[in-house]
Scaffold this motif. Structure first.
Motif, PDB file in Angstrom:
ATOM      1  N   ARG A   5     -10.774 -12.444 -16.551  1.00 39.49           N
ATOM      2  CA  ARG A   5     -11.559 -13.245 -15.753  1.00 39.49           C
ATOM      3  C   ARG A   5     -13.227 -13.569 -16.051  1.00 39.49           C
ATOM      4  NH1 ARG A   5      -8.578 -10.150 -13.028  1.00 39.49           N
ATOM      5  NH2 ARG A   5      -7.091 -11.260 -11.548  1.00 39.49           N
ATOM      6  N   GLY A   6     -13.564 -13.031 -17.173  1.00 44.76           N
ATOM      7  CA  GLY A   6     -14.679 -13.354 -17.717  1.00 44.76           C
ATOM      8  C   GLY A   6     -15.286 -14.777 -18.023  1.00 44.76           C
ATOM      9  N   LEU A   7     -14.546 -15.545 -18.535  1.00 44.13           N
ATOM     10  CA  LEU A   7     -14.969 -16.733 -18.960  1.00 44.13           C
ATOM     11  C   LEU A   7     -14.760 -17.597 -17.650  1.00 44.13           C
ATOM     12  CD1 LEU A   7     -13.437 -17.405 -22.694  1.00 44.13           C
ATOM     13  CD2 LEU A   7     -15.793 -16.901 -21.718  1.00 44.13           C
ATOM     14  N   LEU A   8     -13.869 -17.272 -16.901  1.00 42.02           N
ATOM     15  CA  LEU A   8     -13.935 -18.116 -15.471  1.00 42.02           C
ATOM     16  C   LEU A   8     -14.803 -17.839 -14.849  1.00 42.02           C
ATOM     17  CD1 LEU A   8      -9.990 -17.359 -14.425  1.00 42.02           C
ATOM     18  CD2 LEU A   8     -11.147 -19.371 -15.442  1.00 42.02           C
ATOM     19  N   ILE A   9     -15.560 -16.634 -14.817  1.00 44.99           N
ATOM     20  CA  ILE A   9     -17.050 -16.489 -14.108  1.00 44.99           C
ATOM     21  C   ILE A   9     -17.872 -17.023 -14.853  1.00 44.99           C
ATOM     22  CG2 ILE A   9     -18.683 -14.354 -13.580  1.00 44.99           C
ATOM     23  CD1 ILE A   9     -16.209 -12.681 -13.442  1.00 44.99           C
ATOM     24  N   VAL A  10     -18.052 -16.998 -16.246  1.00 47.83           N
ATOM     25  CA  VAL A  10     -19.183 -17.835 -16.813  1.00 47.83           C
ATOM     26  C   VAL A  10     -19.015 -19.303 -16.554  1.00 47.83           C
ATOM     27  CG1 VAL A  10     -19.727 -18.713 -19.241  1.00 47.83           C
ATOM     28  CG2 VAL A  10     -19.210 -16.232 -18.667  1.00 47.83           C
ATOM     29  N   ARG A  11     -17.752 -19.918 -16.540  1.00 52.00           N
ATOM     30  CA  ARG A  11     -17.807 -21.448 -16.031  1.00 52.00           C
ATOM     31  C   ARG A  11     -18.296 -21.649 -14.615  1.00 52.00           C
ATOM     32  NH1 ARG A  11     -11.877 -23.828 -17.230  1.00 52.00           N
ATOM     33  NH2 ARG A  11     -11.325 -22.455 -15.444  1.00 52.00           N
ATOM     34  N   ALA A  12     -17.837 -20.643 -13.837  1.00 53.71           N
ATOM     35  CA  ALA A  12     -18.232 -20.887 -12.407  1.00 53.71           C
ATOM     36  C   ALA A  12     -19.688 -20.847 -12.259  1.00 53.71           C
ATOM     37  CB  ALA A  12     -17.686 -20.016 -11.612  1.00 53.71           C
ATOM     38  N   LEU A  13     -20.441 -19.880 -13.096  1.00 50.86           N
ATOM     39  CA  LEU A  13     -21.867 -19.801 -12.830  1.00 50.86           C
ATOM     40  C   LEU A  13     -22.733 -20.797 -13.748  1.00 50.86           C
ATOM     41  CD1 LEU A  13     -22.167 -16.069 -12.833  1.00 50.86           C
ATOM     42  CD2 LEU A  13     -22.338 -17.417 -10.975  1.00 50.86           C
ATOM     43  N   ALA A  14     -22.228 -20.980 -14.810  1.00 54.77           N
ATOM     44  CA  ALA A  14     -23.153 -22.208 -15.787  1.00 54.77           C
ATOM     45  C   ALA A  14     -22.887 -23.512 -15.576  1.00 54.77           C
ATOM     46  CB  ALA A  14     -22.782 -21.762 -17.273  1.00 54.77           C
ATOM     47  N   ASP A  15     -24.046 -24.059 -15.892  1.00 57.90           N
ATOM     48  CA  ASP A  15     -23.792 -25.633 -15.856  1.00 57.90           C
ATOM     49  C   ASP A  15     -23.082 -26.325 -16.890  1.00 57.90           C
ATOM     50  OD1 ASP A  15     -25.530 -26.319 -13.469  1.00 57.90           O
ATOM     51  OD2 ASP A  15     -26.825 -25.216 -14.449  1.00 57.90           O
ATOM     52  N   ARG A  16     -23.166 -25.599 -17.956  1.00 59.28           N
ATOM     53  CA  ARG A  16     -22.252 -25.988 -19.146  1.00 59.28           C
ATOM     54  C   ARG A  16     -21.783 -24.444 -20.017  1.00 59.28           C
ATOM     55  NH1 ARG A  16     -26.093 -28.874 -18.162  1.00 59.28           N
ATOM     56  NH2 ARG A  16     -27.535 -27.702 -19.088  1.00 59.28           N
ATOM     57  N   TRP A  17     -20.771 -24.551 -20.993  1.00 58.67           N
ATOM     58  CA  TRP A  17     -20.686 -23.366 -21.504  1.00 58.67           C
ATOM     59  C   TRP A  17     -19.770 -23.921 -22.793  1.00 58.67           C
ATOM     60  CZ3 TRP A  17     -16.186 -20.891 -22.981  1.00 58.67           C
ATOM     61  CH2 TRP A  17     -14.924 -21.294 -22.781  1.00 58.67           C
ATOM     62  N   GLY A  18     -19.861 -23.274 -24.055  1.00 59.47           N
ATOM     63  CA  GLY A  18     -18.935 -23.618 -24.928  1.00 59.47           C
ATOM     64  C   GLY A  18     -19.201 -22.442 -26.221  1.00 59.47           C
ATOM     65  N   VAL A  19     -18.573 -22.954 -27.185  1.00 55.64           N
ATOM     66  CA  VAL A  19     -18.341 -21.908 -28.203  1.00 55.64           C
ATOM     67  C   VAL A  19     -18.829 -22.695 -29.632  1.00 55.64           C
ATOM     68  CG1 VAL A  19     -16.785 -20.848 -29.904  1.00 55.64           C
ATOM     69  CG2 VAL A  19     -15.993 -20.981 -27.411  1.00 55.64           C
ATOM     70  N   ARG A  20     -19.649 -22.190 -30.341  1.00 51.51           N
ATOM     71  CA  ARG A  20     -19.844 -22.899 -31.877  1.00 51.51           C
ATOM     72  C   ARG A  20     -19.314 -21.737 -32.857  1.00 51.51           C
ATOM     73  NH1 ARG A  20     -24.534 -22.677 -35.105  1.00 51.51           N
ATOM     74  NH2 ARG A  20     -25.517 -20.882 -33.946  1.00 51.51           N
ATOM     75  N   GLU A  21     -18.682 -22.402 -33.815  1.00 53.53           N
ATOM     76  CA  GLU A  21     -18.370 -21.420 -34.903  1.00 53.53           C
ATOM     77  C   GLU A  21     -19.625 -21.434 -35.789  1.00 53.53           C
ATOM     78  OE1 GLU A  21     -14.213 -22.340 -36.420  1.00 53.53           O
ATOM     79  OE2 GLU A  21     -14.021 -23.785 -34.941  1.00 53.53           O
ATOM     80  N   ARG A  22     -19.565 -20.347 -36.338  1.00 50.52           N
ATOM     81  CA  ARG A  22     -20.568 -20.082 -37.540  1.00 50.52           C
ATOM     82  C   ARG A  22     -19.985 -19.629 -38.634  1.00 50.52           C
ATOM     83  NH1 ARG A  22     -25.131 -16.307 -34.543  1.00 50.52           N
ATOM     84  NH2 ARG A  22     -24.686 -15.294 -36.710  1.00 50.52           N
ATOM     85  N   THR A  23     -20.983 -19.509 -39.660  1.00 49.69           N
ATOM     86  CA  THR A  23     -20.477 -19.346 -40.966  1.00 49.69           C
ATOM     87  C   THR A  23     -19.806 -17.866 -41.051  1.00 49.69           C
ATOM     88  OG1 THR A  23     -22.285 -20.541 -41.973  1.00 49.69           O
ATOM     89  CG2 THR A  23     -21.221 -18.948 -43.432  1.00 49.69           C
TER      90      THR A  23
END
Length: 153
Positions: free
Chosen positions: A111-129
């Motif tokens: 449920r972690g990302l569902l909680i993040v999605r509910a609390l944040a105005d925006r969220w995402g993933v950025r791939e790094r080197t």
């Protein structure tokens, strides 16, 4: 190393920034959560401290459980601009990108990302080197510091 005055991921100039690297253990998640809440309050946004702590807790837990590699750390970084507070947690496992799940009521995890999605105005993933960064942003327009709030129309 601090951000340059304008980071391409944050459109406003950076006002404050804090980051800490952690060993991927359960106690580190607790410390990251406490650090994030304290920093958010110190920066003048105590009303956001609980939400920031919860977001950090969920992202740091995911980094510990799914993003760790022996001998490598995960990083928690908070960046404050005039309009938003950005939370970023990076880990060394770039091949394991997160996706929100839809757990059943009996599932104990997921449920972690569902909680993040509910609390944040925006969220995402950025791939790094090396690895990845999961970020969440909270808009500050609804959470002005106490010294900037007025009763004027």
């Amino acid at each position: 190393m601090a951000f340059a005055p304008r980071d391409p991921r944050t459109p406003d100039p950076v006002i404050n920034e804090g980051r800490v690297d952690y060993v991927p253990t359960a106690i580190s998640v607790t410390r990251a959560r406490q650090y994030a809440a304290r920093l958010t309050a110190d920066w003048g946004h105590p009303a956001l401290a609980d939400n920031v702590a919860l977001i950090v807790s969920e992202l740091a837990t995911n980094a510990m459980r799914h993003g760790s590699i022996p001998g490598r750390l995960f990083r928690v970084q908070l960046t404050l601009t005039k309009t938003r507070l950005r939370i970023a947690v990076s880990d060394p496992r770039g091949e394991r990108l997160p996706r929100p799940r839809h757990p059943s009521p009996r599932d104990r995890h997921g449920r972690g990302l569902l909680i993040v999605r509910a609390l944040a105005d925006r969220w995402g993933v950025r791939e790094r080197t090396t690895g990845k960064e999961i970020w969440a942003e909270l808009d500050l327009t609804a959470s002005l510091p106490a010294d900037r709030c007025t009763n004027e129309p």
